[in-house]
Scaffold this motif. Sequence first.
Motif, PDB file in Angstrom:
ATOM      1  N   VAL A  76       4.308   2.519   6.141  1.00 11.01           N
ATOM      2  CA  VAL A  76       3.846   1.193   5.724  1.00 11.01           C
ATOM      3  C   VAL A  76       2.769   0.698   6.686  1.00 11.01           C
ATOM      4  O   VAL A  76       1.739   0.151   6.259  1.00 11.01           O
ATOM      5  CB  VAL A  76       5.023   0.207   5.640  1.00 11.01           C
ATOM      6  CG1 VAL A  76       4.515  -1.235   5.456  1.00 11.01           C
ATOM      7  CG2 VAL A  76       5.949   0.583   4.487  1.00 11.01           C
ATOM      8  N   GLY A  79      -0.370   2.380   5.840  1.00  7.15           N
ATOM      9  CA  GLY A  79      -0.970   1.809   4.653  1.00  7.15           C
ATOM     10  C   GLY A  79      -1.736   0.534   4.955  1.00  7.15           C
ATOM     11  O   GLY A  79      -2.886   0.362   4.514  1.00  7.15           O
ATOM     12  N   PHE A  87       2.669  -3.215  -2.215  1.00  2.87           N
ATOM     13  CA  PHE A  87       3.624  -2.128  -2.083  1.00  2.87           C
ATOM     14  C   PHE A  87       4.671  -2.213  -3.191  1.00  2.87           C
ATOM     15  O   PHE A  87       5.173  -3.296  -3.504  1.00  2.87           O
ATOM     16  CB  PHE A  87       4.336  -2.201  -0.723  1.00  2.87           C
ATOM     17  CG  PHE A  87       3.406  -2.071   0.455  1.00  2.87           C
ATOM     18  CD1 PHE A  87       3.219  -0.854   1.082  1.00  2.87           C
ATOM     19  CD2 PHE A  87       2.707  -3.176   0.927  1.00  2.87           C
ATOM     20  CE1 PHE A  87       2.360  -0.733   2.156  1.00  2.87           C
ATOM     21  CE2 PHE A  87       1.843  -3.072   2.006  1.00  2.87           C
ATOM     22  CZ  PHE A  87       1.669  -1.838   2.621  1.00  2.87           C
ATOM     23  N   ASP A  89       8.270  -0.524  -3.777  1.00  2.00           N
ATOM     24  CA  ASP A  89       9.311   0.245  -3.092  1.00  2.00           C
ATOM     25  C   ASP A  89      10.400   0.599  -4.102  1.00  2.00           C
ATOM     26  O   ASP A  89      11.192  -0.251  -4.514  1.00  2.00           O
ATOM     27  CB  ASP A  89       9.882  -0.572  -1.936  1.00  2.00           C
ATOM     28  CG  ASP A  89      10.838   0.227  -1.064  1.00  2.00           C
ATOM     29  OD1 ASP A  89      11.074   1.418  -1.358  1.00  2.00           O
ATOM     30  OD2 ASP A  89      11.357  -0.337  -0.080  1.00  2.00           O
ATOM     31  N   VAL A 100      10.185  -3.269   3.975  1.00  2.00           N
ATOM     32  CA  VAL A 100       8.749  -3.120   3.746  1.00  2.00           C
ATOM     33  C   VAL A 100       8.023  -4.449   3.930  1.00  2.00           C
ATOM     34  O   VAL A 100       6.975  -4.517   4.587  1.00  2.00           O
ATOM     35  CB  VAL A 100       8.477  -2.546   2.346  1.00  2.00           C
ATOM     36  CG1 VAL A 100       6.985  -2.564   2.030  1.00  2.00           C
ATOM     37  CG2 VAL A 100       9.016  -1.125   2.241  1.00  2.00           C
ATOM     38  N   ALA A 104       4.995  -5.046   6.584  1.00  2.00           N
ATOM     39  CA  ALA A 104       3.655  -5.333   6.077  1.00  2.00           C
ATOM     40  C   ALA A 104       3.224  -6.767   6.365  1.00  2.00           C
ATOM     41  O   ALA A 104       2.092  -7.011   6.813  1.00  2.00           O
ATOM     42  CB  ALA A 104       3.602  -5.053   4.574  1.00  2.00           C
ATOM     43  N   VAL A 113       4.895  -7.341  -2.156  1.00  2.00           N
ATOM     44  CA  VAL A 113       5.908  -6.289  -2.182  1.00  2.00           C
ATOM     45  C   VAL A 113       6.845  -6.504  -3.357  1.00  2.00           C
ATOM     46  O   VAL A 113       7.374  -7.611  -3.541  1.00  2.00           O
ATOM     47  CB  VAL A 113       6.733  -6.261  -0.873  1.00  2.00           C
ATOM     48  CG1 VAL A 113       7.773  -5.153  -0.926  1.00  2.00           C
ATOM     49  CG2 VAL A 113       5.823  -6.081   0.345  1.00  2.00           C
ATOM     50  N   MET A 166       0.527   1.034  -2.422  1.00  2.00           N
ATOM     51  CA  MET A 166       1.373   2.126  -1.947  1.00  2.00           C
ATOM     52  C   MET A 166       2.699   2.077  -2.690  1.00  2.00           C
ATOM     53  O   MET A 166       3.361   1.036  -2.729  1.00  2.00           O
ATOM     54  CB  MET A 166       1.637   2.041  -0.439  1.00  2.00           C
ATOM     55  CG  MET A 166       2.527   3.170   0.082  1.00  2.00           C
ATOM     56  SD  MET A 166       2.808   3.137   1.873  1.00  2.00           S
ATOM     57  CE  MET A 166       1.224   3.733   2.465  1.00  2.00           C
TER      58      MET A 166
END
Length: 280
Positions: A76, A79, A87, A89, A100, A104, A113, A166
Amino acid sequence: MGIADGHDNDDWTRNSDWRPSDVDTERASAARMYDYYLGGFHNFEVDREKAKEVLAVLPEARTFARNNRAFLRRVVQYGVEHGIRQFLDLGSGLPTVGNVHEIAQALVPDAHVVYVDNEPVAVAHSLDILTGNPYATCIQEDITDPDRVLHHPESQRLLNFSQPMMVLLCAVLHFVPDDQQPARIVEAYSGALASGSYLALSHATASDYPDRLADVVGIYQHTQNQAHLRSRAEITAMVASFEHLVWPGVVYTPQWRPEHWADVGDPAKSLAFAALAHHP
């Protein structure tokens, strides 16, 4: 310290007013067992008993969980350092320190996220932690149905699929059987990603401890999540739809860009391979 450390703290497990009505407490859950390996307390007695069976056969299971968590943190951070601001996940599991969004958003406060899990306890706890966070949420979906995940209203609200992101599949695809074609699942998510996106993958393997891991697979047969361990070649094939693997390629989890090489130790004890794939 919590339940997993032997303290008398069963109020959480008895809180039937809070507990989601669809939680299966008769069979152990891989997500809650993983939480136990990490020293968490979001688990029930049935999970702790199965986890102890695994640890009796394979004490390295704790090493597996910790190395996987450390890989998640490093990937992470990588990224964010390379411009990723959103992101997804998949199979995010129960919330523990170092999620995450924590990693981040510590670097980019408005990083977006979306967590995805089919375990109701994981989703409920994640949503509780994310209360008041406008840039992160958790949805209850099966990651083996990419179409539902990608088109979920919350995914569409928080993620811009025309921009790089990501996707994380950390320690989850070894619960997907061959007949569900995990490589095709990866390919489906890959096809939805814009140029510049990444997919992080970690996956358990029986390459180094085949006999003991066969016993562990047998234990997981009696949980909600049967395990399907795979070789490095099989794991590498899962990311074949990507044009590029970030150096050092498919390696044991502690070997993937460690902060200090002294942290690697005996990499085989991590019981898992990891990689970061990239769409240039």
